[in-house]
Design an enzyme around this catalytic site. Structure first.
Site, PDB file in Angstrom:
ATOM      1  N   SER A 133    -124.224  36.809  32.376  1.00  0.00           N
ATOM      2  CA  SER A 133    -123.757  37.001  30.993  1.00  0.00           C
ATOM      3  C   SER A 133    -124.994  37.202  30.115  1.00  0.00           C
ATOM      4  O   SER A 133    -125.911  36.363  30.104  1.00  0.00           O
ATOM      5  CB  SER A 133    -122.932  35.806  30.527  1.00  0.00           C
ATOM      6  OG  SER A 133    -123.523  34.617  30.976  1.00  0.00           O
ATOM      7  N   VAL A 164    -129.754  30.902  40.484  1.00  0.00           N
ATOM      8  CA  VAL A 164    -128.362  30.741  40.026  1.00  0.00           C
ATOM      9  C   VAL A 164    -127.702  29.609  40.801  1.00  0.00           C
ATOM     10  O   VAL A 164    -128.307  29.013  41.702  1.00  0.00           O
ATOM     11  CB  VAL A 164    -127.544  32.050  40.182  1.00  0.00           C
ATOM     12  CG1 VAL A 164    -128.168  33.178  39.374  1.00  0.00           C
ATOM     13  CG2 VAL A 164    -127.366  32.439  41.637  1.00  0.00           C
ATOM     14  N   ALA A 181    -126.042  27.380  43.361  1.00  0.00           N
ATOM     15  CA  ALA A 181    -126.173  27.472  44.821  1.00  0.00           C
ATOM     16  C   ALA A 181    -124.839  27.864  45.449  1.00  0.00           C
ATOM     17  O   ALA A 181    -123.779  27.654  44.867  1.00  0.00           O
ATOM     18  CB  ALA A 181    -126.660  26.139  45.372  1.00  0.00           C
ATOM     19  N   SER A 223    -139.361  21.781  43.241  1.00  0.00           N
ATOM     20  CA  SER A 223    -139.077  20.407  42.820  1.00  0.00           C
ATOM     21  C   SER A 223    -139.700  20.114  41.463  1.00  0.00           C
ATOM     22  O   SER A 223    -140.731  20.666  41.114  1.00  0.00           O
ATOM     23  CB  SER A 223    -139.618  19.407  43.837  1.00  0.00           C
ATOM     24  OG  SER A 223    -139.390  18.109  43.350  1.00  0.00           O
ATOM     25  N   LYS A 229    -138.249  21.058  51.383  1.00  0.00           N
ATOM     26  CA  LYS A 229    -137.747  20.598  50.073  1.00  0.00           C
ATOM     27  C   LYS A 229    -136.606  19.585  50.279  1.00  0.00           C
ATOM     28  O   LYS A 229    -136.491  18.589  49.568  1.00  0.00           O
ATOM     29  CB  LYS A 229    -137.268  21.801  49.250  1.00  0.00           C
ATOM     30  CG  LYS A 229    -136.446  21.454  48.004  1.00  0.00           C
ATOM     31  CD  LYS A 229    -137.272  20.690  47.000  1.00  0.00           C
ATOM     32  CE  LYS A 229    -136.617  20.249  45.723  1.00  0.00           C
ATOM     33  NZ  LYS A 229    -135.244  20.332  45.466  1.00  0.00           N
ATOM     34  N   HIS A 252    -138.107  16.353  51.216  1.00  0.00           N
ATOM     35  CA  HIS A 252    -138.673  15.799  49.973  1.00  0.00           C
ATOM     36  C   HIS A 252    -137.583  15.034  49.215  1.00  0.00           C
ATOM     37  O   HIS A 252    -137.783  13.896  48.772  1.00  0.00           O
ATOM     38  CB  HIS A 252    -139.231  16.936  49.105  1.00  0.00           C
ATOM     39  CG  HIS A 252    -139.430  16.557  47.667  1.00  0.00           C
ATOM     40  ND1 HIS A 252    -138.383  16.447  46.776  1.00  0.00           N
ATOM     41  CD2 HIS A 252    -140.540  16.231  46.971  1.00  0.00           C
ATOM     42  CE1 HIS A 252    -138.847  16.061  45.596  1.00  0.00           C
ATOM     43  NE2 HIS A 252    -140.153  15.930  45.690  1.00  0.00           N
ATOM     44  N   ASN A 253    -136.426  15.651  49.078  1.00  0.00           N
ATOM     45  CA  ASN A 253    -135.341  14.991  48.335  1.00  0.00           C
ATOM     46  C   ASN A 253    -134.849  13.746  49.062  1.00  0.00           C
ATOM     47  O   ASN A 253    -134.519  12.741  48.432  1.00  0.00           O
ATOM     48  CB  ASN A 253    -134.165  15.953  48.126  1.00  0.00           C
ATOM     49  CG  ASN A 253    -134.454  16.957  47.028  1.00  0.00           C
ATOM     50  OD1 ASN A 253    -135.611  17.258  46.742  1.00  0.00           O
ATOM     51  ND2 ASN A 253    -133.422  17.489  46.415  1.00  0.00           N
ATOM     52  N   GLU A 279    -137.179  11.114  48.353  1.00  0.00           N
ATOM     53  CA  GLU A 279    -136.927  10.698  46.954  1.00  0.00           C
ATOM     54  C   GLU A 279    -135.777   9.675  46.906  1.00  0.00           C
ATOM     55  O   GLU A 279    -135.867   8.659  46.217  1.00  0.00           O
ATOM     56  CB  GLU A 279    -136.585  11.958  46.162  1.00  0.00           C
ATOM     57  CG  GLU A 279    -136.177  11.772  44.730  1.00  0.00           C
ATOM     58  CD  GLU A 279    -135.700  13.110  44.138  1.00  0.00           C
ATOM     59  OE1 GLU A 279    -136.354  14.155  44.347  1.00  0.00           O
ATOM     60  OE2 GLU A 279    -134.641  13.115  43.475  1.00  0.00           O
ATOM     61  N   ARG A 320    -123.340   2.296  79.847  1.00  0.00           N
ATOM     62  CA  ARG A 320    -122.962   3.714  79.953  1.00  0.00           C
ATOM     63  C   ARG A 320    -122.708   4.084  81.405  1.00  0.00           C
ATOM     64  O   ARG A 320    -121.813   4.862  81.731  1.00  0.00           O
ATOM     65  CB  ARG A 320    -124.075   4.610  79.377  1.00  0.00           C
ATOM     66  CG  ARG A 320    -124.246   4.464  77.876  1.00  0.00           C
ATOM     67  CD  ARG A 320    -125.384   5.347  77.370  1.00  0.00           C
ATOM     68  NE  ARG A 320    -125.054   6.759  77.452  1.00  0.00           N
ATOM     69  CZ  ARG A 320    -125.708   7.653  78.167  1.00  0.00           C
ATOM     70  NH1 ARG A 320    -126.766   7.296  78.874  1.00  0.00           N
ATOM     71  NH2 ARG A 320    -125.330   8.914  78.179  1.00  0.00           N
TER      72      ARG A 320
HETATM   73  P1  NDP Z   1    -126.640  26.240  37.468  1.00  0.00           P
HETATM   74  O1  NDP Z   1    -126.695  25.734  38.855  1.00  0.00           O
HETATM   75  O2  NDP Z   1    -125.869  25.491  36.463  1.00  0.00           O
HETATM   76  O3  NDP Z   1    -126.095  27.743  37.497  1.00  0.00           O
HETATM   77  C1  NDP Z   1    -125.937  28.497  36.321  1.00  0.00           C
HETATM   78  C2  NDP Z   1    -126.501  29.863  36.520  1.00  0.00           C
HETATM   79  O4  NDP Z   1    -125.862  30.504  37.635  1.00  0.00           O
HETATM   80  C3  NDP Z   1    -126.237  30.745  35.317  1.00  0.00           C
HETATM   81  O5  NDP Z   1    -127.309  31.634  35.169  1.00  0.00           O
HETATM   82  C4  NDP Z   1    -124.967  31.463  35.735  1.00  0.00           C
HETATM   83  O6  NDP Z   1    -124.742  32.663  35.072  1.00  0.00           O
HETATM   84  C5  NDP Z   1    -125.266  31.717  37.180  1.00  0.00           C
HETATM   85  N1  NDP Z   1    -124.063  32.002  37.956  1.00  0.00           N
HETATM   86  C6  NDP Z   1    -123.062  31.162  38.254  1.00  0.00           C
HETATM   87  N2  NDP Z   1    -122.133  31.782  39.002  1.00  0.00           N
HETATM   88  C7  NDP Z   1    -122.563  33.054  39.154  1.00  0.00           C
HETATM   89  C8  NDP Z   1    -122.061  34.179  39.837  1.00  0.00           C
HETATM   90  N3  NDP Z   1    -120.918  34.121  40.528  1.00  0.00           N
HETATM   91  N4  NDP Z   1    -122.758  35.318  39.781  1.00  0.00           N
HETATM   92  C9  NDP Z   1    -123.928  35.385  39.104  1.00  0.00           C
HETATM   93  N5  NDP Z   1    -124.468  34.346  38.459  1.00  0.00           N
HETATM   94  C10 NDP Z   1    -123.796  33.204  38.485  1.00  0.00           C
HETATM   95  O7  NDP Z   1    -128.131  26.489  36.903  1.00  0.00           O
HETATM   96  P2  NDP Z   1    -129.415  25.567  36.993  1.00  0.00           P
HETATM   97  O8  NDP Z   1    -130.425  26.255  36.169  1.00  0.00           O
HETATM   98  O9  NDP Z   1    -129.109  24.146  36.725  1.00  0.00           O
HETATM   99  O10 NDP Z   1    -129.820  25.649  38.541  1.00  0.00           O
HETATM  100  C11 NDP Z   1    -130.156  26.877  39.169  1.00  0.00           C
HETATM  101  C12 NDP Z   1    -130.495  26.614  40.621  1.00  0.00           C
HETATM  102  O11 NDP Z   1    -131.562  25.697  40.681  1.00  0.00           O
HETATM  103  C13 NDP Z   1    -129.359  25.983  41.440  1.00  0.00           C
HETATM  104  O12 NDP Z   1    -129.415  26.472  42.755  1.00  0.00           O
HETATM  105  C14 NDP Z   1    -129.695  24.517  41.446  1.00  0.00           C
HETATM  106  O13 NDP Z   1    -129.198  23.854  42.587  1.00  0.00           O
HETATM  107  C15 NDP Z   1    -131.171  24.553  41.421  1.00  0.00           C
HETATM  108  N6  NDP Z   1    -131.707  23.396  40.754  1.00  0.00           N
HETATM  109  C16 NDP Z   1    -132.851  22.921  41.157  1.00  0.00           C
HETATM  110  C17 NDP Z   1    -133.402  21.840  40.565  1.00  0.00           C
HETATM  111  C18 NDP Z   1    -134.670  21.423  41.026  1.00  0.00           C
HETATM  112  O14 NDP Z   1    -135.181  20.392  40.604  1.00  0.00           O
HETATM  113  N7  NDP Z   1    -135.247  22.191  41.884  1.00  0.00           N
HETATM  114  C19 NDP Z   1    -132.802  21.107  39.483  1.00  0.00           C
HETATM  115  C20 NDP Z   1    -131.631  21.722  39.061  1.00  0.00           C
HETATM  116  C21 NDP Z   1    -131.119  22.803  39.714  1.00  0.00           C
HETATM  117  P3  NDP Z   1    -123.826  32.695  33.724  1.00  0.00           P
HETATM  118  O15 NDP Z   1    -124.748  32.288  32.615  1.00  0.00           O
HETATM  119  O16 NDP Z   1    -123.395  34.097  33.624  1.00  0.00           O
HETATM  120  O17 NDP Z   1    -122.706  31.731  33.932  1.00  0.00           O
END
Ligand code: NDP
Length: 482
Positions: free
Chosen positions: A36, A76, A78, A130, A184, A187-188, A191, A451
């Protein structure tokens, strides 16, 4: 649009926007795209002056704005959204281009995606990141997998944004395909165990010794000046000192005691079970969160009113300070065990999946940016570098000494916790692992007998080679060579 950007970010929610800003602030030319467009506009409106951004309304325009070889980092949600973005990018990109998934992918998904994308002549890099949103903005610890070739392109970009520990960027090429996301994940898991051990220490002081959260906060702040110096100990002191503005009570007392989890701890334990590597500290940490969240079960247990000790440790006041020091030692020893187990898991996975992982480098990149950053990772890295920790971290002289020094305290803490009714699953399982490891003989001999009795699974003998089966149910109980 001219192809000027040296890197692009797809997905501009909390993590992606922070990463894009970090890249731009460090001189990268950053193409940005979000499903979006409103998010893209917001990023540019609020932070467009922080560096060179190339906002794109469509995926086509995004890809066109990237210089070759094109490098696109996906951040985006996961799962399916990540697959959708990978496919869309791959359809528009050309051989030699690089797709990075920096989200929290499960490593088998990364292996699968790498296989599919590399078959199309593109590079696919699963990269663990991370440090949360703040880390993404100010400097995360980064764990990229993928090919050496893709690393050549990614290295200067990632090094520009990664956290720095003693001047070194907290990023290294971990290994092929899913290696980065695997590391990673571990790592978690570590954690989780760090947090559980801290929580058990807190419980022993709060319920056991009747200390206030603020007093315990002061203890953690003092511990942060010792070998335990780490981000998690530091923030624990702050959380415990926090007073609720509305009620004036310690905030920790007002927080519902159900610990959440997003799944990476569970993955770490599942992978360890598949590899038959004990990660008891991490496992107990995951189970402890599970138990905390079983609200109905816990409420029913309260109604049942089980008899037993209340958790208050019966001890003369003058002995309390010494017991707090025992808890610190127990925490340190258990933490060493949890790290040893986590590194063992990485070693076994590397053998299974054919990854060439430098464990010293892994410890080095965890020193900054990430949640488990800690002073003692310097020691861990030295232990792997010298080869002393090749079999287990516990056998490196520095850690062997530390465990031996802590041992009496560790046992006092576990035995008092058991006697007075405070659950310490991570402390006690780590101690049990250590005792199992140093035992000359284990009761596994009896298990082998059982066993063989019910399943004719055979056993080996200590005094002669071969596989044996006993005819247990016969009169003679005869033993035969299988
Ligand atoms: P979110 O996991 O909340 O995802 C939102 C984003 O994904 C938005 O940009 C959204 O777009 C997009 N999205 C959702 N569905 C779709 C789709 N079907 N097609 C295209 N885009 C889509 O965002 P975060 O920023 O919190 O996390 C991003 C990634 O980072 C995730 O994989 C998460 O697990 C990981 N993460 C890692 C962390 C870390 O410490 N390493 C901490 C937090 C997250 P739109 O705006 O259009 O809805």
């Amino acid at each position: 649009m001219s192809a000027e950007a040296n890197v692009g970010v797809v997905g501009l929610a909390a993590m992606g926007a922070s990463l894009a800003r970090n890249l731009a602030r460090h001189g990268n030319k950053v193409a940005v795209y979000n499903r979006s467009y409103a998010r893209t506009e917001k990023l540019i409106a609020e932070h467009g002056d922080e560096g060179a951004f190339f906002p794109a309304e469509t995926m086509e325009a995004f890809v066109d704005s990237l210089a070759k070889p094109r490098t696109a980092i996906i951040m985006v949600k996961a799962g399916e959204p990540t697959d959708a973005m990978i496919d869309a990018l791959a359809d528009l990109m050309e051989p030699g281009d690089i797709i990075v998934d920096a989200g929290n992918a499960h490593f088998p998904d990364t292996i699968r995606r790498e296989k599919a994308i590399s078959a199309r002549g593109l590079h696919f890099v699963g990269c663990g990141v991370s440090g949360g949103e703040e880390g993404a903005l100010l400097g995360p610890s980064m764990m990229p997998g993928g090919t050496e070739e893709s690393w050549t392109t990614l290295k200067p970009i990632f090094e520009s944004i990664a956290a720095k520990a003693e001047g070194e960027p907290c990023v290294t090429h971990i290994g092929a395909d899913g290696a980065g996301h695997f590391v990673k994940m571990v790592h978690n898991g570590i954690e989780y165990s760090d947090m559980q051990l801290i929580a058990e220490s807190y419980d022993l002081m709060r319920r056991g010794l009747g200390m206030t959260p603020a007093e315990i906060g002061d203890v953690f702040a003092a511990w942060n000046e010792t070998e335990l110096d780490s981000y998690l100990i530091e923030i624990t002191a702050e959380v415990l000192r926090q007073v609720d503005k509305k009620t004036g009570k310690p905030l920790v007392d007002l927080i519902v005691d159900h610990a959440g989890m997003k799944g990476t701890g569970t993955w770490t334990v599942q992978a360890a079970l598949d590899l038959a590597v004990p990660v008891t500290g991490i496992g107990e940490a995951v189970f402890a969160r599970g138990l905390s969240s079983q609200g109905d079960l816990r409420e029913e247990a309260q109604r049942q009113g089980f008899d037993g000790p209340t958790g208050a440790i019966d001890m003369p006041a003058e002995d309390c300070a010494a017991f707090v020091e025992d808890i610190r030692e127990a925490l340190y020893a258990s933490k060493i065990v949890a790290y040893a187990q986590g590194f063992n898991e990485i070693t076994e996975a590397a053998k299974k999946y054919g990854w060439d992982i430098d464990l010293a480098a892994v410890a080095r990149i965890w020193r900054g940016g990430c949640i488990i950053r800690a002073k003692f990772l310097n020691r861990i890295s030295e232990a792997f570098e010298s080869g002393e920790a090749n079999v287990s971290l516990l056998f490196a002289p520095y850690f062997k000494d530390a465990i031996e020094t802590a041992q009496r305290s560790w046992r006092r803490v576990v035995s008092r916790a058991v006697a007075f009714g405070i659950p310490v699953p991570a402390f006690s399982s780590s101690l049990a692992y250590f005792d199992g490891l140093r035992s000359d003989r284990l009761p596994a001999a009896l298990i082998q007998g059982q066993r063989d009795y019910f399943g004719a699974h055979t056993y080996q003998r200590v005094d002669m080679p071969g596989a044996f089966h006993t005819l247990w149910a016969t009169e003679e109980r005869e033993e035969i060579e299988a």
